[in-house]
Design a protein around this motif. Structure first.
Motif, short mmCIF file in Angstrom:
data_model
loop_
_atom_site.label_atom_id
_atom_site.label_comp_id
_atom_site.label_asym_id
_atom_site.label_seq_id
_atom_site.Cartn_x
_atom_site.Cartn_y
_atom_site.Cartn_z
N ARG A 67 -34.78 -25.04 -31.22
CA ARG A 67 -35.97 -25.44 -31.99
C ARG A 67 -37.20 -25.51 -31.09
O ARG A 67 -38.29 -25.06 -31.47
CB ARG A 67 -35.71 -26.79 -32.68
N GLU A 68 -37.03 -26.08 -29.89
CA GLU A 68 -38.17 -26.20 -28.98
C GLU A 68 -38.70 -24.82 -28.58
O GLU A 68 -39.89 -24.65 -28.34
CB GLU A 68 -37.80 -27.00 -27.73
N ALA A 69 -37.80 -23.85 -28.52
CA ALA A 69 -38.21 -22.49 -28.13
C ALA A 69 -39.15 -21.87 -29.16
O ALA A 69 -39.93 -20.97 -28.86
CB ALA A 69 -36.97 -21.61 -27.95
N LYS A 70 -39.09 -22.36 -30.39
CA LYS A 70 -39.98 -21.84 -31.44
C LYS A 70 -41.38 -22.46 -31.34
O LYS A 70 -42.30 -22.01 -31.99
CB LYS A 70 -39.40 -22.14 -32.83
N GLY A 71 -41.49 -23.50 -30.57
CA GLY A 71 -42.77 -24.22 -30.41
C GLY A 71 -42.47 -25.66 -30.09
O GLY A 71 -41.63 -26.27 -30.75
N PRO A 72 -43.16 -26.21 -29.08
CA PRO A 72 -42.86 -27.58 -28.67
C PRO A 72 -43.11 -28.57 -29.80
O PRO A 72 -44.06 -28.42 -30.56
CB PRO A 72 -43.82 -27.84 -27.51
N THR A 73 -42.25 -29.56 -29.88
CA THR A 73 -42.41 -30.59 -30.91
C THR A 73 -43.21 -31.79 -30.38
O THR A 73 -43.30 -32.81 -31.06
CB THR A 73 -41.04 -31.09 -31.42
N ALA A 74 -43.79 -31.64 -29.20
CA ALA A 74 -44.61 -32.71 -28.65
C ALA A 74 -45.95 -32.74 -29.36
O ALA A 74 -46.49 -31.69 -29.72
CB ALA A 74 -44.81 -32.50 -27.15
N THR A 75 -46.48 -33.94 -29.57
CA THR A 75 -47.78 -34.07 -30.25
C THR A 75 -48.82 -34.63 -29.27
O THR A 75 -48.45 -35.26 -28.27
CB THR A 75 -47.68 -35.03 -31.45
N GLU A 87 -50.43 -37.13 -29.37
CA GLU A 87 -50.33 -38.60 -29.24
C GLU A 87 -49.30 -39.02 -28.21
O GLU A 87 -49.06 -40.20 -27.99
CB GLU A 87 -49.96 -39.23 -30.60
N GLY A 88 -48.65 -38.04 -27.55
CA GLY A 88 -47.65 -38.38 -26.54
C GLY A 88 -46.28 -38.68 -27.12
O GLY A 88 -45.49 -39.43 -26.56
N VAL A 89 -46.02 -38.08 -28.27
CA VAL A 89 -44.74 -38.28 -28.96
C VAL A 89 -44.04 -36.94 -29.07
O VAL A 89 -44.69 -35.90 -29.22
CB VAL A 89 -44.99 -38.84 -30.38
N ALA A 90 -42.72 -36.95 -28.98
CA ALA A 90 -41.96 -35.72 -29.24
C ALA A 90 -41.04 -35.96 -30.44
O ALA A 90 -40.48 -37.04 -30.60
CB ALA A 90 -41.13 -35.34 -28.01
N LEU A 91 -40.93 -34.92 -31.27
CA LEU A 91 -40.11 -35.01 -32.47
C LEU A 91 -39.07 -33.90 -32.50
O LEU A 91 -39.07 -33.05 -33.40
CB LEU A 91 -41.01 -34.92 -33.72
N PRO A 92 -38.19 -33.84 -31.50
CA PRO A 92 -37.16 -32.80 -31.52
C PRO A 92 -36.24 -33.00 -32.73
O PRO A 92 -35.96 -34.14 -33.09
CB PRO A 92 -36.40 -33.03 -30.21
N HIS A 93 -35.83 -31.89 -33.34
CA HIS A 93 -34.98 -32.05 -34.52
C HIS A 93 -34.02 -30.89 -34.65
O HIS A 93 -34.29 -29.78 -34.20
CB HIS A 93 -35.82 -32.23 -35.78
N ALA A 94 -32.89 -31.16 -35.30
CA ALA A 94 -31.85 -30.16 -35.44
C ALA A 94 -31.11 -30.37 -36.75
O ALA A 94 -30.86 -31.50 -37.15
CB ALA A 94 -30.86 -30.26 -34.27
N MET A 95 -30.77 -29.24 -37.39
CA MET A 95 -29.88 -29.30 -38.56
C MET A 95 -28.57 -28.65 -38.14
O MET A 95 -28.57 -27.51 -37.65
CB MET A 95 -30.52 -28.59 -39.76
N MET A 96 -27.47 -29.36 -38.32
CA MET A 96 -26.21 -28.89 -37.76
C MET A 96 -25.01 -29.51 -38.48
O MET A 96 -25.18 -30.38 -39.33
CB MET A 96 -26.16 -29.24 -36.27
N THR A 97 -23.85 -29.05 -38.12
CA THR A 97 -22.64 -29.64 -38.68
C THR A 97 -22.32 -30.94 -37.91
O THR A 97 -22.83 -31.17 -36.82
CB THR A 97 -21.43 -28.69 -38.54
N GLY A 98 -21.49 -31.76 -38.52
CA GLY A 98 -21.08 -33.00 -37.84
C GLY A 98 -21.73 -34.23 -38.41
O GLY A 98 -21.44 -35.34 -37.97
N PHE A 116 -42.93 -32.20 -21.40
CA PHE A 116 -42.13 -31.69 -22.51
C PHE A 116 -42.38 -30.19 -22.73
O PHE A 116 -42.23 -29.68 -23.84
CB PHE A 116 -42.43 -32.49 -23.79
N GLN A 117 -42.80 -29.51 -21.67
CA GLN A 117 -43.01 -28.06 -21.71
C GLN A 117 -43.95 -27.66 -22.85
O GLN A 117 -43.69 -26.68 -23.56
CB GLN A 117 -41.68 -27.32 -21.81
N SER A 118 -44.99 -28.43 -23.01
CA SER A 118 -45.99 -28.10 -24.01
C SER A 118 -47.32 -27.82 -23.31
O SER A 118 -47.75 -28.62 -22.48
CB SER A 118 -46.18 -29.26 -24.99
N PRO A 119 -47.96 -26.70 -23.62
CA PRO A 119 -49.24 -26.41 -22.96
C PRO A 119 -50.34 -27.38 -23.35
O PRO A 119 -51.31 -27.55 -22.63
CB PRO A 119 -49.56 -24.99 -23.45
N ARG A 120 -50.18 -28.05 -24.48
CA ARG A 120 -51.25 -28.93 -24.97
C ARG A 120 -51.01 -30.40 -24.67
O ARG A 120 -51.92 -31.20 -24.78
CB ARG A 120 -51.40 -28.76 -26.50
#
Lengths: 154, 115
Positions: A51-59, A61-72, A89-93
């Motif tokens: 998911r992060e590879a599609k675009g960093p989830t960092a905002t 405001e200094g927050v990161a919102l990593p997310h995943a949809m998966m089994t389990g 968080f590997q975000s250019p911004r």
């Protein structure tokens, strides 16, 4: 959508080990898997990185919102970490983040996933609220503060 | 989406501060509003300022206006109160009277195309 339906106290932490983005996601994946044993830590970690590879989830405001949809898991749930000292968080911004809201849910509840993400985005858009969260001194305290912030929004 | 007895309303928001659009749409998702149509629009004051020189001397009456957005969403009636509260919450950020104007209209019939 109330966060209280998706957070639990054993998945909220204050960490003193900033490290890199990948190290942080790996650590959080392991912690989640430890508490929710049906979740495979490695699968979660890989899913978050994809998911992060599609675009960093960092905002900004200094927050990161990593997310995943998966089994389990049959429900969407959130793991939360306040990272003392912050973490790149590997975000250019965004130079550093220090609050992480990791959302994990099943693939057949995508709409609920979006709604929880939107709820988090609203809470994280309030700078005063973020200050209150950052003042937490323990996971228990952070959990309590999150519920309070949640209650401040419609 | 719903049973045939469910009642729907058309929620209309005139957003005079376009910067607030992200917050409104994020709030829609949070509340459970599943769709909306957003149009770029201009208020009367802006048109008078820009295109009707006869009123140039009175332009100050209409205030600065950087354009607006019209948001239309048909939603179950039960969501409307939450959306009113959301708009209040979002508009309070800018503390500007008239930042967002909203109202509802009854919907006689509502059908989604069959898939």
């Amino acid at each position: 959508m109330k966060l209280s339906e998706h957070i639990r106290p054993d998945l909220v932490w204050v960490l003193d080990t900033p490290g890199s983005r990948d190290a942080l996601l790996r650590e959080l994946s392991g912690r989640v898997s430890g508490a929710v044993t049906s979740i495979d830590a490695e699968a979660l970690y890989k899913s978050l990185l994809e998911r992060e590879a599609k675009g960093p989830t960092a905002t900004p405001e200094g927050v990161a919102l990593p997310h995943a949809m998966m089994t389990g898991t049959e429900e969407n749930f959130i793991a939360v970490a306040l990272v003392r000292g912050g973490c790149e968080f590997q975000s250019p911004r965004v130079k550093k983040i220090d609050l992480v809201f990791m959302l994990v849910g099943p693939q057949d509840k995508a709409w609920q996933h979006i709604r929880v993400l939107a709820r988090l985005a609203r809470i994280c858009h309030d700078p005063t609220g973020l200050e209150r969260l950052r003042a937490a001194d323990s996971g228990e305290d952070l959990f309590k503060r999150l519920l309070e912030e949640d209650a401040r929004h419609v | 989406m719903s049973d045939s007895s469910e009642r729907f309303t058309l929620f209309v928001i005139i957003l005079n501060q376009p910067d607030l659009l992200d917050d409104v749409l994020t709030g829609f998702l949070d509340i459970g509003v599943q769709g909306a149509t957003v149009l770029e629009s201009r208020g009367m004051g802006q048109i008078i300022r820009q295109e009707m020189p006869i009123f140039a001397g009175l332009a100050g009456m209409f205030g600065e206006n950087t354009g607006s957005r019209m948001i239309f969403s048909v939603m179950p009636e039960g969501l409307a109160e939450s959306v009113f509260k959301l708009v209040d919450e979002v508009a309070q950020q800018v503390n500007s009277p008239g930042a967002a104007v909203c109202f509802t209209l009854p919907v006689d019939q509502f059908r989604l195309p069959k898939r």
